[in-house]
Design an enzyme around this catalytic site. Structure first.
Site, PDB file in Angstrom:
ATOM      1  N   LYS A 234       0.853  -1.200   0.000  1.00 42.62           N
ATOM      2  CA  LYS A 234       0.000   0.000   0.000  1.00 42.62           C
ATOM      3  C   LYS A 234       0.886   1.246   0.000  1.00 42.62           C
ATOM      4  O   LYS A 234       1.761   1.395   0.843  1.00 42.62           O
ATOM      5  CB  LYS A 234      -0.911  -0.007   1.236  1.00 42.62           C
ATOM      6  CG  LYS A 234      -1.746   1.263   1.418  1.00 42.62           C
ATOM      7  CD  LYS A 234      -2.765   1.120   2.557  1.00 42.62           C
ATOM      8  CE  LYS A 234      -3.443   2.449   2.906  1.00 42.62           C
ATOM      9  NZ  LYS A 234      -4.417   2.334   4.000  1.00 42.62           N
ATOM     10  N   ASP A 239      -2.988   9.946   4.149  1.00 48.14           N
ATOM     11  CA  ASP A 239      -4.387   9.526   4.221  1.00 48.14           C
ATOM     12  C   ASP A 239      -5.170  10.498   5.103  1.00 48.14           C
ATOM     13  O   ASP A 239      -5.141  10.417   6.322  1.00 48.14           O
ATOM     14  CB  ASP A 239      -4.460   8.096   4.788  1.00 48.14           C
ATOM     15  CG  ASP A 239      -5.895   7.553   4.822  1.00 48.14           C
ATOM     16  OD1 ASP A 239      -6.791   8.221   4.265  1.00 48.14           O
ATOM     17  OD2 ASP A 239      -6.092   6.460   5.389  1.00 48.14           O
ATOM     18  N   LYS A 246     -10.877  12.110   8.390  1.00 41.12           N
ATOM     19  CA  LYS A 246     -10.462  11.622   9.716  1.00 41.12           C
ATOM     20  C   LYS A 246     -10.487  12.763  10.726  1.00 41.12           C
ATOM     21  O   LYS A 246     -10.142  13.889  10.387  1.00 41.12           O
ATOM     22  CB  LYS A 246      -9.018  11.092   9.634  1.00 41.12           C
ATOM     23  CG  LYS A 246      -8.848   9.750   8.982  1.00 41.12           C
ATOM     24  CD  LYS A 246      -7.373   9.334   9.010  1.00 41.12           C
ATOM     25  CE  LYS A 246      -7.150   8.041   8.246  1.00 41.12           C
ATOM     26  NZ  LYS A 246      -7.784   6.878   8.875  1.00 41.12           N
ATOM     27  N   ASP A 257       1.236   5.948   5.874  1.00 40.94           N
ATOM     28  CA  ASP A 257       0.284   5.025   5.256  1.00 40.94           C
ATOM     29  C   ASP A 257       0.838   4.389   3.978  1.00 40.94           C
ATOM     30  O   ASP A 257       0.138   3.652   3.299  1.00 40.94           O
ATOM     31  CB  ASP A 257      -1.042   5.753   4.991  1.00 40.94           C
ATOM     32  CG  ASP A 257      -2.250   4.824   5.084  1.00 40.94           C
ATOM     33  OD1 ASP A 257      -2.115   3.726   5.656  1.00 40.94           O
ATOM     34  OD2 ASP A 257      -3.321   5.207   4.577  1.00 40.94           O
ATOM     35  N   ASP A 316     -12.486   6.660   3.478  1.00 40.68           N
ATOM     36  CA  ASP A 316     -11.315   6.390   4.317  1.00 40.68           C
ATOM     37  C   ASP A 316     -10.863   4.936   4.209  1.00 40.68           C
ATOM     38  O   ASP A 316      -9.774   4.585   4.659  1.00 40.68           O
ATOM     39  CB  ASP A 316     -11.626   6.754   5.778  1.00 40.68           C
ATOM     40  CG  ASP A 316     -10.380   6.878   6.632  1.00 40.68           C
ATOM     41  OD1 ASP A 316      -9.272   6.903   6.051  1.00 40.68           O
ATOM     42  OD2 ASP A 316     -10.512   6.972   7.866  1.00 40.68           O
ATOM     43  N   GLU A 318      -9.628   3.500   1.758  1.00 41.45           N
ATOM     44  CA  GLU A 318      -9.041   3.684   0.423  1.00 41.45           C
ATOM     45  C   GLU A 318      -7.965   2.655   0.095  1.00 41.45           C
ATOM     46  O   GLU A 318      -7.721   2.356  -1.068  1.00 41.45           O
ATOM     47  CB  GLU A 318      -8.450   5.101   0.309  1.00 41.45           C
ATOM     48  CG  GLU A 318      -7.039   5.297   0.873  1.00 41.45           C
ATOM     49  CD  GLU A 318      -6.904   5.038   2.379  1.00 41.45           C
ATOM     50  OE1 GLU A 318      -7.947   5.101   3.072  1.00 41.45           O
ATOM     51  OE2 GLU A 318      -5.793   4.763   2.845  1.00 41.45           O
ATOM     52  N   ARG A 320      -7.718  -0.622   0.593  1.00 42.01           N
ATOM     53  CA  ARG A 320      -8.208  -1.829  -0.073  1.00 42.01           C
ATOM     54  C   ARG A 320      -8.612  -1.538  -1.518  1.00 42.01           C
ATOM     55  O   ARG A 320      -8.514  -2.408  -2.385  1.00 42.01           O
ATOM     56  CB  ARG A 320      -9.373  -2.423   0.733  1.00 42.01           C
ATOM     57  CG  ARG A 320     -10.587  -1.539   0.825  1.00 42.01           C
ATOM     58  CD  ARG A 320     -11.525  -1.944   1.947  1.00 42.01           C
ATOM     59  NE  ARG A 320     -10.994  -1.598   3.270  1.00 42.01           N
ATOM     60  CZ  ARG A 320     -11.590  -1.877   4.423  1.00 42.01           C
ATOM     61  NH1 ARG A 320     -12.741  -2.497   4.424  1.00 42.01           N
ATOM     62  NH2 ARG A 320     -11.036  -1.531   5.564  1.00 42.01           N
TER      63      ARG A 320
HETATM   64  N1  BES Z   1      -4.761   3.935   6.908  1.00 39.10           N
HETATM   65  C1  BES Z   1      -5.943   3.625   7.604  1.00 39.10           C
HETATM   66  C2  BES Z   1      -5.774   2.524   8.656  1.00 39.10           C
HETATM   67  C3  BES Z   1      -4.848   2.805   9.823  1.00 39.10           C
HETATM   68  C4  BES Z   1      -5.364   3.299  11.014  1.00 39.10           C
HETATM   69  C5  BES Z   1      -3.512   2.524   9.751  1.00 39.10           C
HETATM   70  C6  BES Z   1      -4.517   3.528  12.090  1.00 39.10           C
HETATM   71  C7  BES Z   1      -2.684   2.749  10.836  1.00 39.10           C
HETATM   72  C8  BES Z   1      -3.192   3.248  12.004  1.00 39.10           C
HETATM   73  C9  BES Z   1      -7.013   3.141   6.635  1.00 39.10           C
HETATM   74  O1  BES Z   1      -6.986   3.704   5.365  1.00 39.10           O
HETATM   75  C10 BES Z   1      -8.334   3.518   7.239  1.00 39.10           C
HETATM   76  O2  BES Z   1      -8.564   4.661   7.421  1.00 39.10           O
HETATM   77  N2  BES Z   1      -9.152   2.510   7.555  1.00 39.10           N
HETATM   78  C11 BES Z   1     -10.411   2.749   8.188  1.00 39.10           C
HETATM   79  C12 BES Z   1     -11.386   1.769   7.581  1.00 39.10           C
HETATM   80  C13 BES Z   1     -12.807   2.017   7.992  1.00 39.10           C
HETATM   81  C14 BES Z   1     -13.302   3.299   7.336  1.00 39.10           C
HETATM   82  C15 BES Z   1     -13.644   0.840   7.569  1.00 39.10           C
HETATM   83  C16 BES Z   1     -10.257   2.524   9.686  1.00 39.10           C
HETATM   84  O3  BES Z   1      -9.509   1.619  10.090  1.00 39.10           O
HETATM   85  O4  BES Z   1     -10.854   3.272  10.449  1.00 39.10           O
HETATM   86 ZN    ZN Z   2      -5.109   4.364   4.738  1.00 40.93          ZN
HETATM   87 ZN    ZN Z   3      -8.065   5.536   5.233  1.00 34.71          ZN
END
Ligand code: BES
Ligand code: ZN
Ligand code: ZN
Length: 469
Positions: A234, A239, A246, A257, A316, A318, A320
């Site tokens: 990734k 992000d 966020k 990220d 968010d 993104e 995947r």
């Molecule tokens: N990059 C984040 C995940 C993340 C969170 C990595 C904390 C490292 C530390 C990812 O893109 C994300 O924001 N995922 C969301 C998914 C949700 C919207 C289903 C998450 O984990 O809140």
């Molecule tokens: Zn992310």
């Molecule tokens: Zn994200």
């Protein structure tokens, strides 16, 4: 910081070094200075008796304690190490672990600091390992140095702020870092990605001024007739969450990220420097997940390169989405194995805390192989399931696949991420490593704050394993 190996310290240099000893009866360390010598007695009660995990902690503790007392040159006698109960247990390759963990503990992210004043403490300059290494131990040690160098380079790359590491800059940096290694790098620009119909990557990238890049790095270390291992990382250079923005606290570390991308490329470089007889390809979809009037929206439906459409329910999620196109691209190589590495979900942190990455696979043997190699390498992993019963989590509303669950709410978020990716990995022998838990170091890692360099040691072990099969 350099590690030098000596059979015995040259007589006229002895006083320069702080001698390190170990004491298993207490946990605090003692630093002693006489007129001409200094010594540091490490309290290691908590690590007694040693096993593989504790051995890694021991090596890091040497550096951590020496930094605390601000010494520049330290000497570690092999005889001292060998006198610790359990030393070498489950750790035949202990001098590889020595090099890896000493260098990892020595690292600090200083690229953006103004150089310190003359005479101020600047970290450890040299560690002398004193004793006779066997030929195998010397080889292990050298491999450890190579791997450690790439782990720390990975941390440097990941730690760069989002404004200094855009997709374009990341692609340039990958090119630069691969020079002279025998790795070939190609970078697809937006036009090329449009031609390939990478609607998922292009969709996520829409909100950013920075154009996306798709980075391809290939290492052919053995016969081209052998199909490669493909590593997908990734590469979200920052992000924000996109329009599903966020909250401020959650955005703080999001320049990291692209840690998955950083890990896969530095694993490949390590493999090339070790001249492993294996073929491996790295794919990094690089985008910034930003906000503007052009941003992709919740409710948008993106057509991915695979032809499947993706219901964007949360911008968010993104990672995947961009990984979907990268997994589709991976098929071109008919890979023997496909491993993706991503800081994919906060939910993996909820599940595992900060000590292990989550590994998810439809191939149980592959997942367990990664868990085992996690133990070997020190990049610990733990498996979460991808049973078909979870499939409803990724059912689309108006598109084929939803990027976040429509129903089950916040339960099993790391699994939902894995199930989504699985839709694009059909037919591949594939595993997903959600390394969000290991994105940054925690206090007990005895590593500098910021990127932990996770997955590099793990992937190198996997490719070593693969080269031997
Ligand atoms: N990059 C984040 C995940 C993340 C969170 C990595 C904390 C490292 C530390 C990812 O893109 C994300 O924001 N995922 C969301 C998914 C949700 C919207 C289903 C998450 O984990 O809140
Ligand atoms: Zn992310
Ligand atoms: Zn994200």
């Amino acid at each position: 910081m350099n590690i030098r190996t000596y059979n015995s310290l040259p007589a006229n240099t002895r006083e320069r070094y702080t001698q390190v000893t170990f004491d298993t009866t207490r946990d605090h360390s003692l630093f002693e200075r006489t007129e001409s010598t200094t010594s540091l007695s490490l309290g290691i009660k908590r690590l007694n008796p040693l096993d593989r995990r504790r051995t890694m902690q021991l090596f890091r503790a040497i550096v951590r304690e020496a930094k605390k007392v601000q010494v520049r040159h330290i000497a570690v006698q092999m005889t001292e190490l060998e006198s610790i109960p359990g030393y070498g247990k489950d750790a035949e390759d202990r001098y590889r672990l020595f090099a890896e963990n000493i260098h990892m503990a020595g690292y600090e992210f200083t690229a953006l600091k103004t150089s310190p004043k003359k005479g101020s403490y600047n970290g450890i300059e040299e560690i002398a390992l004193v004793g006779a290494l066997s030929a195998k131990e010397r080889k292990d040690f050298a491999a450890g140095e190579t791997v450690a160098h790439e782990v720390n380079a990975c941390r440097d790359l990941a730690n760069m702020p989002g404004g200094d590491m855009t997709p374009t800059l990341l692609a340039n940096e990958v090119r630069k870092r691969c020079k002279g290694t025998g790795i070939t790098v190609r970078v697809l620009d937006k036009k090329a990605m449009e031609k390939l119909k990478m609607g998922a990557v292009l969709g996520v990238a829409k909100g950013a001024r920075e154009a996306p890049k798709f980075i391809i790095a290939e290492y052919w270390g053995t016969s081209r007739a052998k199909v490669p291992v493909v590593l997908v990382g990734k590469g979200v250079t920052f992000d924000t969450g996109g329009l599903s923005l966020k909250p401020a606290d959650y955005m703080l570390d999001m320049h990291l990220d692209m840690s998955g991308g950083s890990a896969v490329i530095h694993s490949l470089i390590a493999v090339a420097r070790l001249k492993l007889k294996v073929n491996a390809v790295v794919l990094i979809p690089a985008v910034e997940n930003s906000i503007s009037g052009e941003s992709y929206r919740p409710g948008d439906v993106l057509r991915s390169m695979s032809g499947k459409t993706i219901d964007i329910l949360n911008t968010d999620a993104e990672g995947r989405v961009i990984m979907a196109d990268a997994l589709t691209y991976a098929r071109r190589y008919k890979p023997v194995l496909t491993i993706d590495v991503a800081t994919l979900t906060g939910a993996s942190l909820v599940a595992l805390g900060t000590k292990a990455s989550a590994v998810l696979s439809t191939d149980n043997d592959l997942a367990q192989r990664l868990v085992r190699l996690g133990e070997v390498s020190g990049d610990h992993c733990w498996q979460l399931p991808l049973w078909e019963e979870y499939k409803e989590m990724v059912k689309g509303r108006f598109g084929d696949i939803a990027n976040v669950p429509t129903k089950s709410g916040r339960y099993g978020g790391a699994i939902a991420g894995g199930m989504f990716l699985g839709e694009f990995a059909e037919g591949l022998t594939w595993a997903h490593i959600d390394m969000a838990p290991r994105m940054v170091s925690d206090d007990s890692d005895l590593l500098a704050p910021g990127a932990a360099g996770a997955s590099v040691r793990l992937l190198v072990r996997l490719l070593e394993d693969q080269a031997n099969t």
